[in-house]
Design a protein around this motif. Structure first.
Motif, PDB file in Angstrom:
ATOM      1  N   LEU A   1     -27.806  -5.905  -2.465  1.00  0.00           N
ATOM      2  CA  LEU A   1     -29.225  -6.139  -2.191  1.00  0.00           C
ATOM      3  C   LEU A   1     -29.511  -6.309  -0.706  1.00  0.00           C
ATOM      4  O   LEU A   1     -30.673  -6.389  -0.312  1.00  0.00           O
ATOM      5  N   GLU A   2     -28.466  -6.367   0.105  1.00  0.00           N
ATOM      6  CA  GLU A   2     -28.664  -6.460   1.546  1.00  0.00           C
ATOM      7  C   GLU A   2     -28.822  -5.083   2.188  1.00  0.00           C
ATOM      8  O   GLU A   2     -29.062  -4.983   3.387  1.00  0.00           O
ATOM      9  N   GLU A   3     -28.665  -4.038   1.381  1.00  0.00           N
ATOM     10  CA  GLU A   3     -28.861  -2.680   1.891  1.00  0.00           C
ATOM     11  C   GLU A   3     -30.310  -2.503   2.361  1.00  0.00           C
ATOM     12  O   GLU A   3     -31.263  -2.765   1.622  1.00  0.00           O
ATOM     13  N   LYS A   4     -30.465  -2.039   3.582  1.00  0.00           N
ATOM     14  CA  LYS A   4     -31.776  -1.967   4.217  1.00  0.00           C
ATOM     15  C   LYS A   4     -32.756  -1.109   3.431  1.00  0.00           C
ATOM     16  O   LYS A   4     -33.904  -1.507   3.202  1.00  0.00           O
ATOM     17  N   TRP A   5     -32.314   0.058   2.970  1.00  0.00           N
ATOM     18  CA  TRP A   5     -33.249   0.978   2.337  1.00  0.00           C
ATOM     19  C   TRP A   5     -33.622   0.553   0.919  1.00  0.00           C
ATOM     20  O   TRP A   5     -34.666   0.940   0.411  1.00  0.00           O
ATOM     21  N   LEU A   6     -32.775  -0.249   0.299  1.00  0.00           N
ATOM     22  CA  LEU A   6     -33.173  -0.811  -0.986  1.00  0.00           C
ATOM     23  C   LEU A   6     -34.308  -1.806  -0.769  1.00  0.00           C
ATOM     24  O   LEU A   6     -35.297  -1.806  -1.511  1.00  0.00           O
ATOM     25  N   ALA A   7     -34.163  -2.649   0.239  1.00  0.00           N
ATOM     26  CA  ALA A   7     -35.230  -3.594   0.568  1.00  0.00           C
ATOM     27  C   ALA A   7     -36.516  -2.860   0.935  1.00  0.00           C
ATOM     28  O   ALA A   7     -37.619  -3.264   0.553  1.00  0.00           O
ATOM     29  N   ASN A   8     -36.382  -1.747   1.674  1.00  0.00           N
ATOM     30  CA  ASN A   8     -37.560  -0.956   2.045  1.00  0.00           C
ATOM     31  C   ASN A   8     -38.261  -0.390   0.811  1.00  0.00           C
ATOM     32  O   ASN A   8     -39.489  -0.266   0.783  1.00  0.00           O
ATOM     33  N   SER A   9     -37.476  -0.038  -0.212  1.00  0.00           N
ATOM     34  CA  SER A   9     -38.066   0.495  -1.444  1.00  0.00           C
ATOM     35  C   SER A   9     -38.925  -0.554  -2.125  1.00  0.00           C
ATOM     36  O   SER A   9     -40.014  -0.256  -2.633  1.00  0.00           O
ATOM     37  N   PHE A  10     -38.457  -1.798  -2.130  1.00  0.00           N
ATOM     38  CA  PHE A  10     -39.258  -2.873  -2.695  1.00  0.00           C
ATOM     39  C   PHE A  10     -40.515  -3.097  -1.854  1.00  0.00           C
ATOM     40  O   PHE A  10     -41.594  -3.359  -2.394  1.00  0.00           O
ATOM     41  N   LYS A  11     -40.385  -3.017  -0.551  1.00  0.00           N
ATOM     42  CA  LYS A  11     -41.536  -3.205   0.330  1.00  0.00           C
ATOM     43  C   LYS A  11     -42.582  -2.122   0.091  1.00  0.00           C
ATOM     44  O   LYS A  11     -43.783  -2.350   0.240  1.00  0.00           O
ATOM     45  N   PHE A  12     -42.120  -0.935  -0.286  1.00  0.00           N
ATOM     46  CA  PHE A  12     -43.053   0.151  -0.577  1.00  0.00           C
ATOM     47  C   PHE A  12     -43.911  -0.197  -1.785  1.00  0.00           C
ATOM     48  O   PHE A  12     -45.102   0.095  -1.827  1.00  0.00           O
ATOM     49  N   LEU A  13     -43.304  -0.843  -2.786  1.00  0.00           N
ATOM     50  CA  LEU A  13     -44.056  -1.247  -3.964  1.00  0.00           C
ATOM     51  C   LEU A  13     -45.028  -2.369  -3.647  1.00  0.00           C
ATOM     52  O   LEU A  13     -46.164  -2.381  -4.128  1.00  0.00           O
ATOM     53  N   ASN A  14     -44.553  -3.327  -2.850  1.00  0.00           N
ATOM     54  CA  ASN A  14     -45.404  -4.451  -2.473  1.00  0.00           C
ATOM     55  C   ASN A  14     -44.883  -5.027  -1.165  1.00  0.00           C
ATOM     56  O   ASN A  14     -43.794  -5.586  -1.125  1.00  0.00           O
TER      57      ASN A  14
END
Length: 681
Positions: free
Chosen positions: A157-170
């Protein structure tokens, strides 16, 4: 940072009816409505019908305007809306998310709840048909579940682009820091381990354990310890006790110390009847030390046996040794079939035309037994189709995959030679868990196959190695303990036992063991111990004692008659469910059934056969190899326990994932409804 568990984690039985007030724990972090499947910044709610201007002030007093004058913020939850948002939508937000908001009084807090070290408790009515609030903790607990099921470490879950994907949703979404996930996993592991320990305390029969070993990418040596028993309803029960690191140099001594530590932690040293190991010398030495320890403490009989599945795997490797180059060619061809829809369709059409069977794609191309035997199967059963496909696609495949006549002949011989192995392994994988008695019968059949068949010269050396490994296995299982286990399988009794085990001396020893340890009461094994022989005193014997001894002698005679009667009857059909047979016949054999319940729990393999022989084992090996040390024990144990039916717990609170998913679905439905309202406008 401390955090609390939301009411979503309470079980349904702890929740009051909808008509009453529900106690809600506000997490010590800002709660935000998680918008699933939406890229909106805030939670958009369906628009309401236009209201009169006199109602505007009723809604606005529950929102505060930002200093820049561009947004309004809900005083209850902190949700922000554009200053241009219709007051009807603000009213819908209050109705959906804060039922009873108009009953809270005029003094509403000027800001959303702030983080605190202790949970704040407020009362609110249970929503009637409305979507409950989903906060950040909900999302993080769902991610916990995902990591467990996918067998992934928290660092994922520390992977940057996974976090970015969540940020895209909200854009407002916040994930826990990595250390917090690890701390949660450790606490969940401790909580669930206590549940496992409590369940083992209720086990009234003997248990068997099995050991498995592997090394990770960090060169750390691990041991898994699995426990199996038969419950009062005559059902197999199995639970993973622990996954522990074996200290360097990982010899029998270190394995023994690690094993004893786990057995003592669960307080089951006096319940262990057998241990099935992985056939390694270090494991054998550890089991031998454990037997000496248990014998010294006079805790009853104990036996350790090799894994039948690993023995078969080693034997098969010997048989495939000479055909590995040919199998490698066929595997490359199968990989091309799986990768190309056009080539696979060519193969299907040609196989139909040549009447070479029907084939389901993707084909098993693994390096395990299931894949290797499929390679042999293709050459023998669809050789013409394979040749035709290679020739038709020669530009893409080349001619390196074409087999010559000699190679095809070798494959056909090995395929026929290994057909009995294929049948045995299929039976072992389907009949889970296989009883030790039936596995002994299968292994005896394999021994006859190797002995009676005359292989060609190039296969003689592998056949000798196969026979040597099989003799080693038979020598290790040829003892009174395995004899007792085998005859208690109603499909086998004395009729199907291999000659090496069918000794009159073994039968008499089994009879003596039965009378000595199970004759006192029909349910002696349910006390997790063995009754001792009568203690003779040298003084006078009372009249009551004489009566008691007479009863004991009669009981011994009846017990012996139970075993004699059982063995005198014909074996049950091989398709019989062994535990169901004993469940039905336990009233006929009350003492013998107690012994059967102990001994039939002995594990014939140290690993599930389908995980060793089939492609699913590749995924398991990969997960074990790639898991970092700080997550291996917790995640692998939690996954096994949840798959076994235990509920995921944090401290003493059960995590109600069904409730969490209902809340997430309700939130998604709200967003969908809001989108429809916007389109209608």
């Amino acid at each position: 940072m401390e955090w609390s568990v939301n009411n979503a984690f309470k079980s349904y039985k702890d929740m009051e009816p909808k008509s009453t007030m529900d106690m809600v724990l506000i997490p010590n972090m800002d709660t935000i409505d998680i918008v699933l499947g939406s890229s909106e910044k805030g939670n958009v709610v369906p628009s309401a019908k236009p209201r009169k201007k006199t109602m505007t002030s009723v809604y606005l007093k529950y929102f505060e305007t930002a200093p820049d004058g561009k947004t309004r913020r809900c005083k209850f939850c902190g949700q922000s809306y554009s200053i241009a948002t219709a007051t009807g939508n603000l009213g819908r937000h209050l109705s959906n998310r804060h039922p009873g908001y108009d009953k809270t009084g005029e003094n509403v807090s000027s800001s959303a709840p702030q983080p605190s070290t202790t949970p704040t408790v407020i009362k609110k009515p249970q929503p009637q048909g409305r979507a409950p609030q989903v906060d950040y903790d909900h999302l993080n607990w769902l991610l916990i579940k995902w990591l467990i099921l996918a067998t992934l470490p928290p660092s994922t879950l520390e992977e940057k682009w996974l976090a970015n994907s969540f940020k895209f949703l909200n854009p407002s979404i916040q994930l826990w820091p990595g250390e917090k996930y690890k701390a949660v996993f450790r606490e969940v592991f401790r909580s669930m381990r206590e549940d496992v320990r409590a369940s083992l305390e209720q086990v009234s029969s003997k248990v068997s354990i099995a050991l498995d070993f592997w090394s990770s990418y960090e060169q750390i040596f691990y041991m898994s310890i699995t426990c199996q028993w038969i419950d009062e309803n005559w059902s197999f029960q199995k639970v993973l006790l622990d996954i522990c690191q074996v200290p360097y140099p990982c010899t029998g001594s270190e394995i023994y110390n690690s094993l004893v530590k786990v057995l003592k932690m669960y307080n089951i040293e006096n319940k262990v009847l057998s241990c099935t190991h992985d056939n390694s010398q270090n494991a054998i030495h550890a089991c031998h030390a454990l037997k000496e320890d248990l014998d010294g403490q006079k805790m009853g009989p104990f036996c350790f046996i090799p894994c039948a599945a690993r023995t078969l795997s080693l034997i098969i490797d010997d048989a495939l040794r000479t055909t590995k180059p040919v199998i490698a060619k066929v595997r490359e061809f199968v990989q091309e079939l799986n990768a190309s829809l056009d080539i696979s369709e060519d193969f299907i059409q040609l196989a139909t035309a040549y009447k070479e069977g029907s084939w389901q794609f993707p084909l098993d191309a693994s390096a395990r037994w299931s894949g290797s035997y499929q390679m042999l199967d293709i050459v023998q059963k669809a050789g013409k189709s394979m040749d035709a496909v290679v020739r038709k696609n020669e530009e893409m495949l080349g001619n390196r995959m074409l087999l010559n006549t000699a190679e095809k002949n070798v494959v056909n011989i090995v395929h026929n030679y290994l057909e009995p192995f294929y049948k045995v392994i299929s039976e072992i994988c389907v009949n889970t868990p296989p009883t030790i008695g039936m596995v002994i019968v299968y292994m005896d059949h394999i021994s006859d196959t190797i002995t009676t068949r005359q292989p060609p010269d190039w296969l003689k050396n592998p056949a000798e190695d196969m026979a040597k490994k099989l003799r080693s296995y038979n020598n290790q299982v040829c003892n009174i303990f395995i004899h007792m286990t085998a005859i208690l399988d109603p499909r086998i009794k004395c009729e199907l036992i291999p000659e090496s085990l069918n000794s009159e001396n073994y039968l008499e020893e089994a009879r003596a063991h039965f009378v000595r340890n199970y004759y006192t009461t029909p349910f002696s094994s349910m006390t997790s111990g063995y009754s001792s022989q009568d203690i003779e005193d040298g003084g006078a014997v009372s009249f009551a004692e004489e009566i008691a001894r007479k009863k004991r002698r009669a009981s011994m005679s009846n017990a012996t008659d139970e075993l004699t009667q059982y063995l005198s009857e014909s074996p049950a059909p091989t398709k019989t469910d062994v535990l169901e047979w004993w469940k039905v016949n336990s009233t006929r054999y009350p003492r013998l059934s107690a012994m059967a319940r102990d001994f039939l729990a002995v594990q014939a393999t140290s690993v599930k056969p389908d995980e060793l022989f089939c492609s699913k084992g590749d995924e398991i090996d990969k997960q074990r190899f790639c898991m970092p040390h700080d997550s291996t024990q917790a995640i692998l144990c939690i996954k096994s326990w949840t798959q076994g039916g235990l509920k995921l717990k944090y401290k003493s609170t059960e995590i109600d994932y069904e409730r969490l998913m209902e809340m997430a679905a309700a939130a998604a439905a709200d967003i969908s409804l809001a989108g429809m309202d916007k389109k209608q406008k």
